[in-house]
Design an enzyme around this catalytic site. Structure first.
Site, short mmCIF file in Angstrom:
data_model
loop_
_atom_site.label_atom_id
_atom_site.label_comp_id
_atom_site.label_asym_id
_atom_site.label_seq_id
_atom_site.Cartn_x
_atom_site.Cartn_y
_atom_site.Cartn_z
CD GLU A 1 -1.66 -2.20 1.91
OE1 GLU A 1 -0.48 -2.66 1.94
OE2 GLU A 1 -2.50 -3.03 2.33
N GLY B 1 5.39 -1.82 14.97
CA GLY B 1 4.41 -0.88 14.06
C GLY B 1 3.08 -0.17 14.97
NE ARG B 2 0.45 -5.22 17.66
CZ ARG B 2 1.17 -6.09 17.06
NH1 ARG B 2 1.40 -5.69 15.86
NH2 ARG B 2 1.57 -6.93 17.40
CD GLU C 1 -1.01 -5.61 13.05
OE1 GLU C 1 -0.38 -4.93 13.52
OE2 GLU C 1 -1.50 -5.63 11.83
CG HIS D 1 -28.61 10.28 18.76
ND1 HIS D 1 -30.05 10.69 19.07
CD2 HIS D 1 -27.78 11.05 19.41
CE1 HIS D 1 -29.92 11.42 20.32
NE2 HIS D 1 -28.98 11.72 20.48
CE LYS E 1 1.50 -7.78 5.05
NZ LYS E 1 2.73 -7.48 6.01
O1 F6P Z 1 -0.58 -5.00 9.14
C1 F6P Z 1 0.55 -5.30 9.35
C2 F6P Z 1 1.59 -4.51 9.51
O2 F6P Z 1 2.81 -4.99 9.58
C3 F6P Z 1 1.55 -3.79 10.83
O3 F6P Z 1 1.96 -4.33 11.90
C4 F6P Z 1 2.25 -2.47 10.33
O4 F6P Z 1 1.91 -1.31 11.30
C5 F6P Z 1 1.94 -2.10 9.03
O5 F6P Z 1 1.66 -3.37 8.38
C6 F6P Z 1 2.77 -1.23 8.30
O6 F6P Z 1 3.86 -1.74 8.10
P1 F6P Z 1 5.35 -0.97 7.58
O7 F6P Z 1 5.50 0.18 8.54
O8 F6P Z 1 6.38 -1.79 7.57
O9 F6P Z 1 4.92 -0.21 6.46
#
Ligand code: F6P
Length: 548
Positions: free
Chosen positions: A218, A274-275, A360, A391, A511
């Site tokens: 993405e 990441g999170r 996650e 609501h 993926k």
């Molecule tokens: O959804 C999977 C994941 O690896 C998440 O844990 C992470 O936050 C996201 O994709 C984005 O990953 P990156 O920062 O490597 O683009």
């Protein structure tokens, strides 16, 4: 010799068995009875941590439930696991990594070791570079390819590289530099990019490509479209990229291969999930928006909650307590979901942020040793800001057939006072929590003169659990504390459930399959169609439609 409780499977631990037996005894208890039997309950079952105040009295627990839950945490070895996390041990065993987001907000001068190396100086060095960048952009000193100052910043990222930045930007918008425009592009759907950039001029726009791995489909697709958009908009000169792109990543080589100069890359480390990364360089857009001082104040807020979590006795430890209460609701009361309901419009993306953080992390089906779990793990988190939700879906929370524990989040003071708004808003928070807990009996409905046939429709059973979480006002420091609270709540639950809260293998299959399907959708060659009949048919249908 008997083994320590933490080595036993969860369902065989003494405290779990005691909780199961205890649940049989208290399952019929109504919150009404619990309050009637203890005049001080509403004041007693509260807790302060840093700037946060928690009223957990409207949970379906007795003192014994709480004592058993605390024992459960002890038996799970939570103390030792907290120590292991803060000591930089490789607690993310399936990826062989530490999970050391707490180092991101450790004060300058402190020591946090990873593989024997103090990482705090590196963290501080990146913060310094971020500060210099943020100050230049905010002062209009970062000029683009044509010499115009940058006025628009577009963060391109997904998951933790998007949700943290967008949540923090929205939450702290009040503190943001209003002369700058911030946009966030995450979705692979091109309309996300198109809508985010349609009214921006490339000469004044800077992209922050945020990706830990710098390989996420993405993000790389959006980053490539951004590069094309920029070059096309600036007369076709590829040299323009250098002044209009910066990157946040752990992958220096991939960043340079994309054409972003090493000097414009802000790094972080594999021990930041990441999170759990909004307070790393992934928060670059946040820092530009609110300024380095507010960003540092947010980090101090995170650290304040870290210290509370690390040092407070479990009975007074807010993340531990909230984690255990949510576990009680999930594993013993059978709740499948949990609603997060901020009565603060600025927190509108907080539920979405928490979805990744909680699900996650703890949406796992095997223990750390790889054995199937025999109990539910993470509940499904969802929510919307109040009062909008009232609501919409609150009907189901009040009178539906499912138990939905709620976290209400509210502030004593609004950031922007406006007439009576805040008193009315807060009245709704208190009213909702009260209505969920105490409901309304048939007798009460009848006493209002309701016609008999409508009485059942107007009865509220009550006994719906909730927390009310409050602070003075939403500041950067409070946002840090609130976020760290949920991070550590997730950790607490993960330890009790004996799962790895820091990996995310569940995102891989989809993926990989998408990568194999892409060539079947693109290009003229006949697709392989080597899938199941449904997938084959969907591919055929799409190709035919595309060709028309
Ligand atoms: O959804 C999977 C994941 O690896 C998440 O844990 C992470 O936050 C996201 O994709 C984005 O990953 P990156 O920062 O490597 O683009």
């Amino acid at each position: 010799m008997s083994q320590p409780a933490s080595r036993l499977p969860l369902l065989q631990r003494p405290s779990w068995k005691a909780l199961a037996a205890h649940h049989d005894e208290v399952r019929q208890l109504h919150l009404k009875d619990l309050f009637a039997g203890d005049a001080g309950r509403g004041e007693r079952l509260t807790l302060s941590a840093g700037d946060l105040f928690l009223d957990y009295s409207k949970n379906r627990v007795t003192d014994r439930t709480l004592a058993l839950l605390l024992r459960l945490a002890q038996e799970a070895g939570l103390e030792e696991r907290i120590r292991a996390m803060f000591n930089g041990e490789k607690i993310n065993a399936t990826e062989g990594r530490a999970a050391l987001h707490v180092a991101l907000r450790a004060p300058a001068g402190s020591t946090v070791l990873v593989d024997g190396r103090n990482v705090v100086p590196e963290v501080q060095a990146v913060l310094e570079r971020m500060t210099a960048f943020a100050n230049r952009v905010r002062a209009g000193q970062w000029t683009g390819h044509t010499g115009k100052p940058i006025r628009n910043l577009v963060n391109i990222g997904i998951g933790g590289s998007d949700l943290g930045p967008v949540m923090a930007y929205e939450a702290l918008r009040h503190y943001s530099e209003r002369s700058l425009t911030f946009r966030f592009v995450s979705n692979l759907d091109g309309s996300d990019f198109l809508e985010a950039t349609r009214d921006l001029h490339p000469a004044e726009t800077l992209f922050i490509v945020s990706s830990k791995t710098f390989s996420t489909l993405e993000t790389m697709t959006n980053a490539n479209s951004a590069r094309e958009w920029l070059i096309a908009g600036l007369g076709g000169d590829p040299k323009a990229v250098a002044r209009h792109f910066v990157a946040v990543s752990t992958e220096a080589e991939k960043v340079t291969a994309f054409g972003i100069e090493a000097a414009n890359m802000f790094g972080f480390w594999d021990w930041v999930g990441g999170r759990y990364s909004m307070d790393s360089a992934i928060g670059l857009s946040t820092m530009v928006a609110i300024g380095p001082d507010h960003f540092r104040s947010m980090l101090r807020g995170f650290h304040r909650m870290d210290e509370h979590f690390r040092t407070a006795p479990f009975a007074e430890n807010m993340p531990v307590l909230m984690g255990l209460l949510s576990l009680w609701n999930t594993n013993f009361l059978g709740a499948e979901t949990a609603a997060v309901l901020p009565y603060e419009q600025y927190l509108k993306r907080f539920p979405a942020y928490l979805q990744q953080l909680t699900m996650e992390s703890n949406g796992k089906h095997v223990t750390r040793e790889g054995r199937p779990v025999e109990y539910q793990t993470s509940p499904i988190y969802w929510g919307e800001p109040g009062t909008n939700g009232q609501h919409s879906f609150y009907q189901l929370i009040h009178q539906g057939t499912r138990l939905i524990p709620c976290d209400f989040i509210a502030f004593d003071h609004p950031l922007v006072p406006l007439g009576r708004h805040h008193d009315l808003l807060l009245a709704n928070v208190f009213a909702q929590a009260r209505a969920l807990a105490f409901g309304k009996t048939a007798e009460e409905v009848e006493a209002e003169g309701t016609v008999a046939r409508l009485v059942p429709h107007r009865v509220f059973e009550g006994n719906r659990p909730s927390n009310v979480l409050m602070a003075d006002r939403l500041t950067p420091a409070v946002l840090g504390q609130l976020t760290a609270l949920y991070e550590h709540l997730v950790f607490t639950q993960g330890v009790v459930w004996d799962i790895d809260s820091f990996d995310q293998w569940g995102v891989e299959l989809g993926k990989a399959l998408a990568m194999s399907i892409i060539p079947d959708l693109e290009g003229g060659a006949e697709p392989t169609l080597g899938y199941d009949s449904s997938t084959n048919n969907l591919i055929r249908r799409y190709r035919a439609s595309k060709a028309r």
